[in-house]
Design a protein around this motif. Structure first.
Motif, PDB file in Angstrom:
ATOM      1  N   GLY A 195     110.260  32.197  34.930  1.00  0.00           N
ATOM      2  CA  GLY A 195     109.433  31.025  34.652  1.00  0.00           C
ATOM      3  C   GLY A 195     108.102  31.048  35.362  1.00  0.00           C
ATOM      4  O   GLY A 195     107.239  31.866  35.092  1.00  0.00           O
ATOM      5  N   ASP A 196     107.918  30.146  36.305  1.00  0.00           N
ATOM      6  CA  ASP A 196     106.622  29.942  36.951  1.00  0.00           C
ATOM      7  C   ASP A 196     106.472  30.718  38.251  1.00  0.00           C
ATOM      8  O   ASP A 196     105.678  30.354  39.110  1.00  0.00           O
ATOM      9  N   GLN A 197     107.243  31.804  38.428  1.00  0.00           N
ATOM     10  CA  GLN A 197     107.240  32.484  39.712  1.00  0.00           C
ATOM     11  C   GLN A 197     105.866  33.045  40.077  1.00  0.00           C
ATOM     12  O   GLN A 197     105.566  33.235  41.246  1.00  0.00           O
ATOM     13  N   GLY A 200     102.803  30.699  42.104  1.00  0.00           N
ATOM     14  CA  GLY A 200     102.777  30.351  43.511  1.00  0.00           C
ATOM     15  C   GLY A 200     103.509  29.053  43.789  1.00  0.00           C
ATOM     16  O   GLY A 200     104.122  28.454  42.923  1.00  0.00           O
ATOM     17  N   VAL A 201     103.427  28.626  45.040  1.00  0.00           N
ATOM     18  CA  VAL A 201     104.125  27.428  45.492  1.00  0.00           C
ATOM     19  C   VAL A 201     103.094  26.404  45.935  1.00  0.00           C
ATOM     20  O   VAL A 201     102.206  26.709  46.724  1.00  0.00           O
ATOM     21  N   SER A 202     103.206  25.184  45.415  1.00  0.00           N
ATOM     22  CA  SER A 202     102.287  24.123  45.805  1.00  0.00           C
ATOM     23  C   SER A 202     102.993  22.785  45.705  1.00  0.00           C
ATOM     24  O   SER A 202     103.993  22.647  44.994  1.00  0.00           O
ATOM     25  N   THR A 203     102.459  21.803  46.411  1.00  0.00           N
ATOM     26  CA  THR A 203     103.057  20.468  46.387  1.00  0.00           C
ATOM     27  C   THR A 203     103.002  19.867  44.994  1.00  0.00           C
ATOM     28  O   THR A 203     103.966  19.248  44.524  1.00  0.00           O
ATOM     29  N   ALA A 204     101.880  20.049  44.304  1.00  0.00           N
ATOM     30  CA  ALA A 204     101.736  19.485  42.960  1.00  0.00           C
ATOM     31  C   ALA A 204     102.761  20.084  42.005  1.00  0.00           C
ATOM     32  O   ALA A 204     103.371  19.368  41.192  1.00  0.00           O
ATOM     33  N   ASP A 205     102.958  21.395  42.093  1.00  0.00           N
ATOM     34  CA  ASP A 205     103.946  22.039  41.230  1.00  0.00           C
ATOM     35  C   ASP A 205     105.357  21.566  41.566  1.00  0.00           C
ATOM     36  O   ASP A 205     106.205  21.415  40.681  1.00  0.00           O
ATOM     37  N   PHE A 206     105.613  21.352  42.847  1.00  0.00           N
ATOM     38  CA  PHE A 206     106.932  20.858  43.256  1.00  0.00           C
ATOM     39  C   PHE A 206     107.211  19.497  42.628  1.00  0.00           C
ATOM     40  O   PHE A 206     108.280  19.262  42.062  1.00  0.00           O
ATOM     41  N   VAL A 207     106.243  18.594  42.708  1.00  0.00           N
ATOM     42  CA  VAL A 207     106.416  17.256  42.137  1.00  0.00           C
ATOM     43  C   VAL A 207     106.618  17.344  40.627  1.00  0.00           C
ATOM     44  O   VAL A 207     107.489  16.679  40.052  1.00  0.00           O
ATOM     45  N   SER A 208     105.830  18.186  39.971  1.00  0.00           N
ATOM     46  CA  SER A 208     105.933  18.330  38.522  1.00  0.00           C
ATOM     47  C   SER A 208     107.293  18.888  38.116  1.00  0.00           C
ATOM     48  O   SER A 208     107.924  18.402  37.170  1.00  0.00           O
ATOM     49  N   ASP A 209     107.745  19.918  38.832  1.00  0.00           N
ATOM     50  CA  ASP A 209     109.038  20.524  38.512  1.00  0.00           C
ATOM     51  C   ASP A 209     110.168  19.534  38.756  1.00  0.00           C
ATOM     52  O   ASP A 209     111.112  19.429  37.961  1.00  0.00           O
ATOM     53  N   PHE A 210     110.073  18.792  39.843  1.00  0.00           N
ATOM     54  CA  PHE A 210     111.108  17.810  40.165  1.00  0.00           C
ATOM     55  C   PHE A 210     111.178  16.726  39.089  1.00  0.00           C
ATOM     56  O   PHE A 210     112.257  16.379  38.603  1.00  0.00           O
ATOM     57  N   GLN A 211     110.024  16.195  38.701  1.00  0.00           N
ATOM     58  CA  GLN A 211     109.997  15.147  37.688  1.00  0.00           C
ATOM     59  C   GLN A 211     110.505  15.669  36.344  1.00  0.00           C
ATOM     60  O   GLN A 211     111.237  14.972  35.633  1.00  0.00           O
ATOM     61  N   GLY A 212     110.118  16.896  36.006  1.00  0.00           N
ATOM     62  CA  GLY A 212     110.590  17.476  34.755  1.00  0.00           C
ATOM     63  C   GLY A 212     112.093  17.672  34.752  1.00  0.00           C
ATOM     64  O   GLY A 212     112.769  17.400  33.748  1.00  0.00           O
ATOM     65  N   GLY A 213     112.634  18.139  35.867  1.00  0.00           N
ATOM     66  CA  GLY A 213     114.077  18.328  35.956  1.00  0.00           C
ATOM     67  C   GLY A 213     114.841  17.027  35.851  1.00  0.00           C
ATOM     68  O   GLY A 213     115.861  16.939  35.155  1.00  0.00           O
ATOM     69  N   VAL A 214     114.355  15.996  36.531  1.00  0.00           N
ATOM     70  CA  VAL A 214     115.012  14.684  36.465  1.00  0.00           C
ATOM     71  C   VAL A 214     114.973  14.136  35.043  1.00  0.00           C
ATOM     72  O   VAL A 214     115.950  13.555  34.546  1.00  0.00           O
ATOM     73  N   SER A 345     117.909  23.130  29.950  1.00  0.00           N
ATOM     74  CA  SER A 345     116.461  23.320  30.031  1.00  0.00           C
ATOM     75  C   SER A 345     116.156  24.742  30.452  1.00  0.00           C
ATOM     76  O   SER A 345     116.817  25.290  31.335  1.00  0.00           O
ATOM     77  N   GLU A 346     115.175  25.350  29.810  1.00  0.00           N
ATOM     78  CA  GLU A 346     114.731  26.681  30.222  1.00  0.00           C
ATOM     79  C   GLU A 346     113.610  26.586  31.250  1.00  0.00           C
ATOM     80  O   GLU A 346     113.617  27.281  32.269  1.00  0.00           O
ATOM     81  N   GLU A 347     112.667  25.685  31.009  1.00  0.00           N
ATOM     82  CA  GLU A 347     111.507  25.573  31.892  1.00  0.00           C
ATOM     83  C   GLU A 347     111.883  25.087  33.282  1.00  0.00           C
ATOM     84  O   GLU A 347     111.345  25.554  34.291  1.00  0.00           O
ATOM     85  N   HIS A 348     112.821  24.132  33.345  1.00  0.00           N
ATOM     86  CA  HIS A 348     113.197  23.530  34.630  1.00  0.00           C
ATOM     87  C   HIS A 348     114.638  23.885  35.013  1.00  0.00           C
ATOM     88  O   HIS A 348     115.309  23.109  35.685  1.00  0.00           O
ATOM     89  N   ARG A 349     115.086  25.049  34.601  1.00  0.00           N
ATOM     90  CA  ARG A 349     116.492  25.398  34.791  1.00  0.00           C
ATOM     91  C   ARG A 349     116.897  25.384  36.263  1.00  0.00           C
ATOM     92  O   ARG A 349     117.957  24.868  36.631  1.00  0.00           O
ATOM     93  N   GLY A 350     116.070  25.952  37.120  1.00  0.00           N
ATOM     94  CA  GLY A 350     116.425  26.026  38.534  1.00  0.00           C
ATOM     95  C   GLY A 350     116.612  24.654  39.155  1.00  0.00           C
ATOM     96  O   GLY A 350     117.598  24.403  39.857  1.00  0.00           O
TER      97      GLY A 350
END
Length: 416
Positions: A195-197, A200-214, A345-350
């Motif tokens: 996926g998005d490996q 990189g790692v950033s706070t904005a991406d973390f929030v986006s991934d978390f919201q998408g997963g929820v 979900s494929e995009e937010h599988r992790g």
């Protein structure tokens, strides 16, 4: 059930090869650590505390783990997690070599390995759909559990023998060495599409991934699997604790405890092999499996109580067989449950897998502590009986929640 994915998918075989070495370390410490806790404390309640610490910390850090699994190479996450776990387990024999091991040392190691084990387990689950594809996912999950559980049984026997002969501390030293070797074995795995490996790692991406997963979890069948799974885990997680208490208090031998656990795990092997012969939908398997476990738990409760006056060897055999039946039914809901979450979900599988697993584990501490308290006042077989009642109630609810009643209705032959 076919073995197509095993014969034709080299990546899946490599994953199983890495798991083989991991299970060696897990089997050794799976017997040694609970036995060590009982030797140090003599208290089922303290054993409940120890088992609770195997799950609580990873629940807290689940969002971070899920984001890292979605953002970094999952193979690298898995290898790093296994290497860190080896170091944590090695801490116990190191402390013993320079001083005295206290319960707090064991609890600290359990808390740390809770996080490392979750990182490995969730990264491995996230890799699996990419390695085998959706069409082979149920078969891959069941085959994986067959091999992993078979190894667990064999290595638990080894753990019971080792703990009886050389003690839990030395056994844990061997477990640390095996787990460290597993990190090297996982290097054989190919790099999957993660996926998005590369972002990189950033706070904005973390929030986006978390919201998408929820969002995925709230809007899919994962929500129902999660709600039912929380109650299921409250009812069934104490099984390992109960088996430990039966082995320690009733039979008084680590090898007897290992035999009981092997019976339970052997049943799981048979169940994982047989589950793919049942050509039902995932939802139907899930609900029927819940009810089947409820009935089996009641059989363990009744049989374990009724056979108490038999000679010890016969009593051990009876309880082991009943636990094998219980273990054989569990995969009927475990395998489809895993697959339903993995394909949500494929995009937010992790993040979906990690959050779901973490929330499913959230009630573990309460369930284990409550069970530890109960078995100080009542027989562990009474607790098995209570679990069976809860599971049967869930099966009735699940029949309607997952539309199994409608599915069954459409398959009934017409009345004359």
């Amino acid at each position: 059930m076919t073995d197509t994915v095993l014969r034709e998918n080299r990546s899946f075989r490599r994953l199983l090869a890495g798991e083989t070495v991991i299970k060696l370390g897990g089997g050794l410490r799976g017997i040694a650590i609970p036995w060590l806790v009982l030797e140090l404390t003599g208290s089922p309640v303290q054993l409940g505390v120890a088992m609770a610490l195997r799950t609580t910390p990873d629940v807290v850090v689940a969002p971070i783990l899920g984001y890292l699994i979605d953002s970094l190479p999952r193979k690298s996450v898995a290898i790093g997690a296994v290497a860190a776990e080896a170091a944590c387990v090695a801490a116990v024999p190191v402390i013993a070599s320079v001083g005295t091991v206290a319960p707090i040392h064991v609890y600290t190691v359990l808390a740390a390995t809770s996080i490392t084990r979750a990182a490995y387990h969730n990264s491995r689950e996230s890799m699996l759909p990419d390695l085998v594809g959706d069409a082979d996912l149920d078969e891959a999950n069941s085959l994986f559990y067959i091999v992993a559980t078979t190894l667990s049984v064999a290595f638990m026997v080894l753990g019971g023998i080792a703990t009886s002969l050389v003690g839990p501390i030395t056994t844990l030293a061997g477990a640390a060495g095996a787990t460290g070797a597993a990190a090297f074995a996982l290097l054989l795995l190919p790099q999957t599409d993660d996926g998005d490996q590369n972002d990189g790692v950033s706070t904005a991406d973390f929030v986006s991934d978390f919201q998408g997963g929820v969002s995925v979890m709230r809007g899919s069948i994962v929500r129902d699997v999660l709600l039912f799974g929380i109650v299921i885990n409250i009812a069934t997680v104490p099984y390992s604790l109960l088996i430990t208490v039966v082995g320690h208090d009733v039979f008084g031998l680590a090898i007897a405890y290992a035999v009981l656990m092997c019976g339970f795990q052997s049943g799981k092997i048979a169940g994982n092999y047989g589950v793919n012969f049942i050509k039902w939908g995932r939802e139907r398997k899930y609900v029927v499996g819940i009810g089947g476990v409820g009935i089996a738990a009641l059989l363990v409760a009744g049989g374990g109580t009724a056979a108490a006056d038999l000679p010890p060897l016969i009593y051990l055999t009876v309880v082991t067989v009943l636990l094998a039946v219980l273990g054989a039914i569990e995969p009927l809901f475990n395998v489809p449950s895993d697959s339903l979450v993995q394909v949500a979900s494929e995009e937010h599988r992790g993040i979906v897998i990690t959050l779901t697993n973490a929330l499913l584990q959230a009630p573990f501490p309460v369930a284990l502590l409550l069970s530890g308290y109960l078995v100080e006042t009542v027989s562990p077989f009474v607790v098995f009986g209570l679990s069976g009642v809860v599971m049967l109630g869930l099966a009735v609810m699940g029949t309607y929640r997952f539309d199994v009643a409608a599915e069954l209705g459409t398959r009934r032959p017409p009345s004359n």
